[in-house]
Design a protein around this motif. Structure first.
Motif, PDB file in Angstrom:
ATOM      1  N   ILE A  97      31.487  12.741   3.893  1.00 29.09           N
ATOM      2  CA  ILE A  97      30.568  11.669   4.273  1.00 29.09           C
ATOM      3  C   ILE A  97      30.502  10.613   3.162  1.00 29.09           C
ATOM      4  CG2 ILE A  97      28.169  11.137   4.828  1.00 29.09           C
ATOM      5  CD1 ILE A  97      27.926  13.934   6.007  1.00 29.09           C
ATOM      6  N   TRP A  98      30.486  11.075   1.916  1.00 30.82           N
ATOM      7  CA  TRP A  98      30.389  10.163   0.773  1.00 30.82           C
ATOM      8  C   TRP A  98      31.595   9.235   0.676  1.00 30.82           C
ATOM      9  CZ3 TRP A  98      33.667  10.604  -3.631  1.00 30.82           C
ATOM     10  CH2 TRP A  98      33.357   9.739  -4.688  1.00 30.82           C
ATOM     11  N   ALA A  99      32.773   9.738   1.028  1.00 35.77           N
ATOM     12  CA  ALA A  99      33.984   8.916   0.959  1.00 35.77           C
ATOM     13  C   ALA A  99      33.865   7.685   1.852  1.00 35.77           C
ATOM     14  CB  ALA A  99      35.199   9.748   1.345  1.00 35.77           C
ATOM     15  N   ILE A 100      33.163   7.823   2.997  1.00 34.79           N
ATOM     16  CA  ILE A 100      32.947   6.678   3.891  1.00 34.79           C
ATOM     17  C   ILE A 100      31.677   5.926   3.509  1.00 34.79           C
ATOM     18  CG2 ILE A 100      32.721   5.989   6.308  1.00 34.79           C
ATOM     19  CD1 ILE A 100      33.984   8.679   7.067  1.00 34.79           C
ATOM     20  N   PHE A 101      30.687   6.663   3.087  1.00 34.21           N
ATOM     21  CA  PHE A 101      29.349   6.141   2.833  1.00 34.21           C
ATOM     22  C   PHE A 101      29.323   5.151   1.670  1.00 34.21           C
ATOM     23  CE2 PHE A 101      25.085   6.942   0.863  1.00 34.21           C
ATOM     24  CZ  PHE A 101      24.342   6.326   1.850  1.00 34.21           C
ATOM     25  N   ARG A 102      30.176   5.341   0.668  1.00 33.38           N
ATOM     26  CA  ARG A 102      30.128   4.525  -0.546  1.00 33.38           C
ATOM     27  C   ARG A 102      30.850   3.193  -0.395  1.00 33.38           C
ATOM     28  NH1 ARG A 102      34.738   6.269  -4.764  1.00 33.38           N
ATOM     29  NH2 ARG A 102      36.433   6.721  -3.325  1.00 33.38           N
ATOM     30  N   SER A 103      31.578   2.978   0.695  1.00 31.38           N
ATOM     31  CA  SER A 103      32.338   1.750   0.881  1.00 31.38           C
ATOM     32  C   SER A 103      31.401   0.541   0.971  1.00 31.38           C
ATOM     33  CB  SER A 103      33.186   1.849   2.157  1.00 31.38           C
ATOM     34  OG  SER A 103      33.853   0.636   2.393  1.00 31.38           O
ATOM     35  N   LYS A 104      31.758  -0.538   0.280  1.00 30.03           N
ATOM     36  CA  LYS A 104      30.941  -1.747   0.294  1.00 30.03           C
ATOM     37  C   LYS A 104      31.082  -2.511   1.610  1.00 30.03           C
ATOM     38  CE  LYS A 104      31.111  -2.427  -4.704  1.00 30.03           C
ATOM     39  NZ  LYS A 104      31.493  -3.345  -5.818  1.00 30.03           N
ATOM     40  N   ARG A 105      32.162  -2.269   2.329  1.00 31.25           N
ATOM     41  CA  ARG A 105      32.402  -2.968   3.579  1.00 31.25           C
ATOM     42  C   ARG A 105      31.784  -2.262   4.774  1.00 31.25           C
ATOM     43  NH1 ARG A 105      38.873  -4.380   2.868  1.00 31.25           N
ATOM     44  NH2 ARG A 105      38.675  -5.511   0.870  1.00 31.25           N
ATOM     45  N   LEU A 106      31.089  -1.177   4.544  1.00 36.28           N
ATOM     46  CA  LEU A 106      30.515  -0.396   5.646  1.00 36.28           C
ATOM     47  C   LEU A 106      29.386  -1.171   6.314  1.00 36.28           C
ATOM     48  CD1 LEU A 106      30.755   2.398   7.007  1.00 36.28           C
ATOM     49  CD2 LEU A 106      28.937   3.179   5.475  1.00 36.28           C
ATOM     50  N   ASP A 107      29.335  -1.105   7.629  1.00 38.86           N
ATOM     51  CA  ASP A 107      28.285  -1.777   8.381  1.00 38.86           C
ATOM     52  C   ASP A 107      26.924  -1.159   8.066  1.00 38.86           C
ATOM     53  OD1 ASP A 107      26.768  -1.712  11.392  1.00 38.86           O
ATOM     54  OD2 ASP A 107      27.538  -3.638  10.667  1.00 38.86           O
ATOM     55  N   LYS A 108      25.884  -1.978   8.123  1.00 39.60           N
ATOM     56  CA  LYS A 108      24.551  -1.507   7.763  1.00 39.60           C
ATOM     57  C   LYS A 108      24.086  -0.377   8.681  1.00 39.60           C
ATOM     58  CE  LYS A 108      19.820  -3.110   7.050  1.00 39.60           C
ATOM     59  NZ  LYS A 108      18.888  -4.265   7.095  1.00 39.60           N
ATOM     60  N   ASN A 109      24.289  -0.518   9.978  1.00 36.13           N
ATOM     61  CA  ASN A 109      23.860   0.522  10.914  1.00 36.13           C
ATOM     62  C   ASN A 109      24.639   1.808  10.694  1.00 36.13           C
ATOM     63  OD1 ASN A 109      22.068  -1.294  12.087  1.00 36.13           O
ATOM     64  ND2 ASN A 109      23.604  -2.020  13.572  1.00 36.13           N
ATOM     65  N   GLU A 110      25.931   1.668  10.437  1.00 33.01           N
ATOM     66  CA  GLU A 110      26.744   2.853  10.186  1.00 33.01           C
ATOM     67  C   GLU A 110      26.316   3.539   8.902  1.00 33.01           C
ATOM     68  OE1 GLU A 110      29.640   5.623  11.159  1.00 33.01           O
ATOM     69  OE2 GLU A 110      28.810   3.958  12.327  1.00 33.01           O
ATOM     70  N   ARG A 111      25.945   2.736   7.891  1.00 32.54           N
ATOM     71  CA  ARG A 111      25.497   3.325   6.628  1.00 32.54           C
ATOM     72  C   ARG A 111      24.187   4.101   6.829  1.00 32.54           C
ATOM     73  NH1 ARG A 111      26.914   1.959   1.558  1.00 32.54           N
ATOM     74  NH2 ARG A 111      27.747  -0.068   2.220  1.00 32.54           N
ATOM     75  N   GLU A 112      23.281   3.552   7.598  1.00 31.72           N
ATOM     76  CA  GLU A 112      22.021   4.242   7.860  1.00 31.72           C
ATOM     77  C   GLU A 112      22.258   5.553   8.603  1.00 31.72           C
ATOM     78  OE1 GLU A 112      19.567   1.534   9.947  1.00 31.72           O
ATOM     79  OE2 GLU A 112      19.189   0.225   8.205  1.00 31.72           O
ATOM     80  N   LYS A 113      23.204   5.542   9.533  1.00 34.56           N
ATOM     81  CA  LYS A 113      23.498   6.764  10.276  1.00 34.56           C
ATOM     82  C   LYS A 113      24.085   7.841   9.361  1.00 34.56           C
ATOM     83  CE  LYS A 113      25.420   6.085  14.196  1.00 34.56           C
ATOM     84  NZ  LYS A 113      26.451   5.766  15.244  1.00 34.56           N
ATOM     85  N   LEU A 114      25.034   7.424   8.499  1.00 34.70           N
ATOM     86  CA  LEU A 114      25.616   8.379   7.563  1.00 34.70           C
ATOM     87  C   LEU A 114      24.598   8.841   6.524  1.00 34.70           C
ATOM     88  CD1 LEU A 114      29.113   6.748   6.953  1.00 34.70           C
ATOM     89  CD2 LEU A 114      28.618   8.822   8.244  1.00 34.70           C
ATOM     90  N   SER A 115      23.687   7.945   6.138  1.00 29.43           N
ATOM     91  CA  SER A 115      22.652   8.322   5.174  1.00 29.43           C
ATOM     92  C   SER A 115      21.728   9.388   5.757  1.00 29.43           C
ATOM     93  CB  SER A 115      21.845   7.088   4.779  1.00 29.43           C
ATOM     94  OG  SER A 115      20.794   7.425   3.901  1.00 29.43           O
ATOM     95  N   GLU A 116      21.416   9.250   7.044  1.00 31.63           N
ATOM     96  CA  GLU A 116      20.575  10.248   7.692  1.00 31.63           C
ATOM     97  C   GLU A 116      21.297  11.585   7.818  1.00 31.63           C
ATOM     98  OE1 GLU A 116      17.129  11.689   9.182  1.00 31.63           O
ATOM     99  OE2 GLU A 116      17.476   9.637   8.434  1.00 31.63           O
ATOM    100  N   GLU A 117      22.573  11.540   8.112  1.00 33.11           N
ATOM    101  CA  GLU A 117      23.352  12.769   8.215  1.00 33.11           C
ATOM    102  C   GLU A 117      23.470  13.455   6.858  1.00 33.11           C
ATOM    103  OE1 GLU A 117      27.835  14.244   9.609  1.00 33.11           O
ATOM    104  OE2 GLU A 117      27.213  12.138   9.812  1.00 33.11           O
ATOM    105  N   LEU A 118      23.702  12.656   5.813  1.00 33.31           N
ATOM    106  CA  LEU A 118      23.787  13.218   4.462  1.00 33.31           C
ATOM    107  C   LEU A 118      22.444  13.777   4.021  1.00 33.31           C
ATOM    108  CD1 LEU A 118      25.628  13.619   1.992  1.00 33.31           C
ATOM    109  CD2 LEU A 118      24.894  11.365   1.181  1.00 33.31           C
TER     110      LEU A 118
END
Length: 780
Positions: A97-118
């Motif tokens: 999850i962190w490998a995708i989560f740390r990307s600066k180009r990640l969409d805000k909604n996608e980041r929130e979803k991954l943050s909740e999963e993490l």
């Protein structure tokens, strides 16, 4: 010592880059495992385990489906071993999850979803994965990108293990991230500070914990960390002073000076505790941390000359590491002031190869300023500092960068203009360069070392002074526990004027040569123009003055030479310098600045718009150097220098016999030769007109200028309506006589026609701009 040291003077590690044409084994970009060593045969091992030739003859049967090469086999074994450890599956999923989560180009909604999963994955299990080198990065990312509710949960869970994690190599990065997140939340800061209460003295001497303590001091307000800082002065300090929780409602200072004033009977004990703490820190090689250097500066400001001298030999070994912060550089400056000649020589040798970075550093120049102010062995100083500077000048133009740098130029300015230090130095720099004294008894050992420094050195005069406590912000005479009068002697043995002459001797020819080659660039720099003026007036080299005169009207502006960093407000002091100099009236200097501001708007003194052809160019960089605000002041100061010094009082002005003869007008003569035929162009500008006015006042050159201006009286009269500089020149021409004298054929200025040294003084009041002279005459 951990971490990369990027401070001034640190030697950068060499960076070796592999060639893009060759692979890891030099195989031209092929498989790195197919190196020359691997090509020993189709079925041979790459090496012999037994060291003999028989081991290499055995065939090597590789299992391609399982592992493809020895390195993959080792990785496979390591992977199988890691699977047996606890929380392996948890860390593996969190890392994915962190490998995708740390990307600066990640969409805000996608980041929130991954943050909740993490969050759902690692919640309640932070203490299990925080000590792992890979999982620690996952927790840092969760703290950084989680929402407010998630961050509060993480912080609450980590508080229980915060002190433990602060001493772990990988987990302490989580603590640093937590400090950064909580730095803007007052309630969370209080919770964190309670965890570290009464633990600062142990963290300060721990190789990893010291970095966490530095994170607290750098992220949290100073007022809230007073309790932790006080623990560095000794554990008993907290007990004696009571509550030091650092409440925001408390305004009482708790630095070392305030504590020593509050507990004078414990002074020696507290200073001993601080020294013991510093010694432990030095053993752990933690001297690069800013809070350590601040603690050193506090100790030096309150210890006294004797204790400082005892500390100097230890700090010399860490000289380059102490140049990273301003407090550290001030510590080195005091070590140079109170150290022995032997210590200063070791300091100079430690700077070999690092002179240029030290001079150009935003703080490290303070050490060289103080060292040049107290050094007795000028031969070694010239050999180490100036030799390296001049050698680099041939390849990198180091001298031009040196004289135009806002920090480095201060070293040269202190040598060229010691009486004008308040002009180009900040207040703390002036206080730092005050004379240093030590007890007379401490001088006995030093006198033996100083025998071979040089002949004819004058011994310092003994003085009697009461050693008082020194403030941290404004260092004064160092303190001691004994407040009775003590016989004090200067730490430096050599006469100050002789020291300056010996330090400037190797720079005379290079500075004159630099001025001849780069006069234009130096005129446009605030620091360079100041140095150019001092060099020109100190040594009066005709070729240099000729080069300056040629550069004055020699072309258009070029971009400012040197660096633009560190262009602080202090540089403005040098730009404003020059309004009051020899032969210049105070009122004239102030009014001319106002005149320039008014006339720059394109209006005359009556408020009407100026003619189009005479309007001032708005952008000063589009005109010649004499229109530049910095170059203009330097040129005018050079002209007024040759006008001669102004009288001290009215009595001296009345007695012409006591007047000092002005210097030979070498610069004015050179300027006359280069500007001849273009006077009206100068008079049709604001600053150019005031320069012509100053030039007219010079006794020898003034009549020649007015002779050339006589045929242009009508045009000068028209310019006088618009430009006050031209009006002042016209008033000088018509004020002395109605007809030009036979010997010159020019309209004389008041007192200039006589050719005496006092004639120029009479013309100062006749500026023609409505200002009254000291004689009481105004504009007609």
């Amino acid at each position: 010592m951990e971490g990369k040291d990027t401070r001034a003077g640190s030697k950068p590690k060499p960076a070796f880059k592999a060639s893009s044409k060759s692979g890891a084994g030099g195989s031209g970009g092929k498989n790195p495992w197919a190196s020359n060593k691997m090509q020993q045969g189709p079925h041979k091992r790459p090496y012999s385990a037994g060291g003999g030739s028989s081991g290499g003859d055995k065939p090597y049967h590789s299992n391609i489906d399982d592992v493809g090469c020895p390195a993959n086999k080792k990785r496979h074994v390591k992977y199988e071993r890691a699977k047996t450890k606890p929380a392996f599956d948890l860390v593996a999923r969190a890392k994915a999850i962190w490998a995708i989560f740390r990307s600066k180009r990640l969409d805000k909604n996608e980041r929130e979803k991954l943050s909740e999963e993490l969050y759902s994955l690692i919640k309640g299990k932070l203490h299990q994965i925080a000590v792992k080198h890979d999982a620690a990065r996952v927790v840092q990312a969760a703290l950084k990108h989680g929402n407010r509710m998630q961050q509060e949960t993480y912080i609450t869970e980590l508080l229980e293990y915060l002190l433990e994690f602060s001493k772990v190599q990988y987990a302490h990065f989580i603590v640093l991230r937590l400090l950064d997140v909580t730095s803007t939340i007052p309630s969370e800061r209080k919770r964190v500070l309670r965890v570290f209460a009464n633990k600062a003295h142990t963290l300060a001497t721990h190789a990893v914990g010291a970095k966490v303590l530095e994170g607290i001091f750098s992220n949290y307000p100073k007022q809230e960390t007073q309790a932790l800082r006080a623990e560095l002065y000794g554990r008993e300090t907290t007990l004696l002073l009571g509550d030091l929780t650092g409440s925001t409602t408390t305004t009482k200072a708790r630095d070392l000076q305030a504590i020593l004033a509050e507990l004078p009977e414990r002074r020696e004990k507290i200073l001993s505790n601080v020294l013991g703490m510093l010694q432990k820190i030095l053993v752990k090689d933690l001297v690069t941390l800013p809070f350590v250097q601040e603690l050193m500066w506090e100790y030096v400001c309150n210890a006294g000359p004797v204790l400082i001298r005892e500390l100097v030999p230890t700090l010399v070994d860490y000289l380059l590491l102490l140049t990273g912060t301003r407090p550290g550089c001030k510590v080195l400056a005091e070590c140079a002031a109170y150290g022995t000649p032997k210590d200063r020589k070791k300091m100079l040798k430690a700077l070999k190869g690092y002179v240029i970075p030290t001079l150009l550093h935003k703080d490290a120049y303070l050490f060289l300023l103080r060292l040049a102010d107290v050094v007795d062995d000028t031969v070694t100083f010239n050999k180490v500092i100036w030799t390296e500077l001049l050698e680099k000048d041939e390849k990198e133009a180091a001298m031009l960068r040196f004289v135009t740098h806002v920090k480095a130029s201060k070293l040269l300015l202190c040598l060229l203009a010691p009486t004008k230090r308040d002009t180009f130095l900040m207040k703390d720099e002036v206080e730092l360069l005050k004379p240093a004294f030590i007890p007379a008894g401490e001088k006995k050992e030093e006198n033996e070392v100083m025998k071979g420094v040089g002949e004819g050195e004058e011994g310092g005069k003994k003085t009697t002074a009461v050693v008082a406590a020194r403030k941290v912000s404004k260092p004064t005479l160092p303190s001691s526990s004994d407040t009775s009068p003590v016989t004090m002697v200067p730490t430096s043995k050599k006469d100050a004027e002789r020291r300056r002459q010996e330090l400037l001797a190797p720079l005379k020819d290079p500075l004159i040569r630099l001025g001849r080659t780069h006069a234009h660039e130096m005129l446009l720099s605030a620091e360079g123009s100041f140095i150019l003026y001092e060099v020109a007036t100190r040594w009066r080299d005709p070729t240099l003055l000729e080069a300056i005169a040629q550069a004055v009207d020699g072309g258009m502006h070029v971009p400012m030479v040197g660096n633009k960093e560190d262009k602080e407000d202090e540089g403005g002091a040098m730009e404003e310098e020059g309004g009051e100099e020899e032969g210049e009236e105070e009122e004239d200097g102030m009014n001319e600045d106002k005149d320039e501001e008014e006339m720059a708007k394109g209006k005359n003194e009556n408020g009407k718009s100026a003619p189009t052809k005479y309007k001032e160019v708005e952008n000063e960089n589009a005109g010649p150097p004499y229109e530049h605000r910095i170059a203009y002041k330097t040129i005018k100061r050079l002209i007024l220098f040759e006008l001669g010094p102004k009288p001290v009082d009215e009595a001296q002005a009345a007695e012409k016999t006591t007047a000092i003869a002005p210097p030979a007008p070498l610069f004015c003569d050179a300027l006359l030769r280069h500007v001849t035929g273009r006077w009206m162009k100068w008079l049709s500008s604001i600053r150019g007109g005031f320069l012509v006015e100053a030039l007219v006042k010079v006794p020898v050159v003034g009549p020649k200028v007015m002779k050339e201006l006589a045929p242009h009286e009508a045009e000068l009269k028209e310019l006088a309506i618009t430009f006050k500089g031209a009006a002042a020149v016209r008033d000088i021409m018509v004020g002395g006589a109605k007809t030009p004298p036979k010997e010159t054929g020019a309209w004389p200025a008041q007192g200039v026609a006589g050719g005496g040294s006092g004639g120029g003084k009479a013309a100062v009041g006749g500026a023609g701009s409505g200002r009254k002279s000291k004689g009481g005459k105004g504009k007609k």
